[in-house]
Scaffold this active site. Sequence first.
Site, PDB file in Angstrom:
ATOM      1  N   THR A 176       0.833  -1.200   0.000  1.00  0.00           N
ATOM      2  CA  THR A 176       0.000   0.000   0.000  1.00  0.00           C
ATOM      3  C   THR A 176       0.873   1.258   0.000  1.00  0.00           C
ATOM      4  OG1 THR A 176      -1.800  -1.089   1.100  1.00  0.00           O
ATOM      5  CG2 THR A 176      -1.597   1.255   1.548  1.00  0.00           C
ATOM      6  N   ARG A 204     -14.015  -7.494  -0.585  1.00  0.00           N
ATOM      7  CA  ARG A 204     -13.311  -7.255   0.691  1.00  0.00           C
ATOM      8  C   ARG A 204     -12.795  -5.814   0.747  1.00  0.00           C
ATOM      9  NH1 ARG A 204      -7.805  -5.511   1.994  1.00  0.00           N
ATOM     10  NH2 ARG A 204      -7.340  -6.286   4.067  1.00  0.00           N
ATOM     11  N   VAL A 205     -13.037  -5.149   1.848  1.00  0.00           N
ATOM     12  CA  VAL A 205     -12.541  -3.786   2.021  1.00  0.00           C
ATOM     13  C   VAL A 205     -11.543  -3.779   3.172  1.00  0.00           C
ATOM     14  CG1 VAL A 205     -13.180  -1.410   2.556  1.00  0.00           C
ATOM     15  CG2 VAL A 205     -14.704  -2.816   1.160  1.00  0.00           C
ATOM     16  N   GLY A 206     -10.382  -3.167   2.945  1.00  0.00           N
ATOM     17  CA  GLY A 206      -9.352  -3.108   3.985  1.00  0.00           C
ATOM     18  C   GLY A 206      -9.433  -1.828   4.789  1.00  0.00           C
ATOM     19  N   ASP A 207      -8.362  -1.527   5.483  1.00  0.00           N
ATOM     20  CA  ASP A 207      -8.314  -0.340   6.345  1.00  0.00           C
ATOM     21  C   ASP A 207      -8.038   0.940   5.563  1.00  0.00           C
ATOM     22  OD1 ASP A 207      -5.718  -1.491   5.817  1.00  0.00           O
ATOM     23  OD2 ASP A 207      -4.887  -0.004   7.193  1.00  0.00           O
ATOM     24  N   THR A 227      -0.037   1.029   6.818  1.00  0.00           N
ATOM     25  CA  THR A 227       0.103  -0.117   5.912  1.00  0.00           C
ATOM     26  C   THR A 227       0.293  -1.386   6.729  1.00  0.00           C
ATOM     27  OG1 THR A 227       1.461  -1.178   4.221  1.00  0.00           O
ATOM     28  CG2 THR A 227       2.586   0.394   5.651  1.00  0.00           C
ATOM     29  N   GLY A 228      -0.336  -2.451   6.300  1.00  0.00           N
ATOM     30  CA  GLY A 228      -0.205  -3.719   7.023  1.00  0.00           C
ATOM     31  C   GLY A 228      -1.456  -4.548   6.839  1.00  0.00           C
ATOM     32  N   GLY A 230      -4.756  -5.261   6.958  1.00  0.00           N
ATOM     33  CA  GLY A 230      -5.832  -4.294   7.163  1.00  0.00           C
ATOM     34  C   GLY A 230      -6.859  -4.668   8.217  1.00  0.00           C
TER      35      GLY A 230
END
Length: 310
Positions: A176, A204-207, A227-228, A230
């Site tokens: 990211t 799917r939705v991340g952070d 970043t990581g 999520g």
Amino acid sequence: MRSYSIAIHGGAGTLVKGMMTPEKEASYKSALKKALLIGQNILEQKGTALEAVQRSVMALEDSPLFNAGKGSVFTANGSHEMDASIMDGQTLKAGAVSLVTGIKNPIALALDVMERTDHVFLAGAGAMDFAKHLNYQIMEDSYFYDELRHQQWIELKDTANFQLDHSQKKDNKFGTVGAVACDLQGNLAAATSTGGMTNKRFGRVGDSPMIGAGTFANNATCAVSCTGSGEYFIRGVVAYDLSCLIEYKGLSLEAAAMEVVHNRLPKLGGDGGLIAVDALGNIALPFNTEGMYRASRNNMGKVEILIYRN
Ligand code: ASP
């Protein structure tokens, strides 16, 4: 005299010295340098932190090296679904998009959501409809094709596994991108953009597009881009948690960032890192992985472009 500062990242992960060829390492550093300089020049010429973070992130989105925009990873059904968000620390206005496809620069669309609608977050078909309404060019799939990322996906395709970008082994790298800045007026801004995780479930939705999880900015505290993995950043509401530690506990930026990344996040089982800046122009770039692609220009004018721990 007041100065400006800016930091960018291109993802954290198992970036161990010696694993990459010197040529590859040099290309990552040069892409980071180019993106940093774009933001730096805007700030130098009295531009806003908001514009600087948007432009730096766009430069990273245009590079195939990072998992955002052009370099976005493949989802389980072989497409590219991108997420991005941006926040202005002066007004606390924010814009975010999720599950967008074919958009060259999702961060520009996130900014348009912030500036041209009364909403904060548009997802999927609604976000695409908004982009079309603004005459965004919809890129062909071939624009996002990258041999390495395709290979990563082929290895996971038809399994229930998903993985973070560039991984040789499962779960070891993230790609990211993000930027945070403090401009000459002392205003802060943060921006984050991603293709998510290889073979992630469709939808799917991340952070990264979630204000408070992957991105946050408030002039009174700090601007943060994460970043990581999520899922952990969402559960830890990491970016806002950092801001709260400054606001409610009076911690310094450095202490708050260390607490979040090296104590709270690992307790949840999460790995990754973040970049943060406060209104005094202090910068913190902590990560609990082996490395994080990062570059910064602090308020003393010191420029650093780093990948590994030291
Ligand atoms: N945080 C991103 C996500 O979970 C992944 C990354 O940082 O590379 O979508």
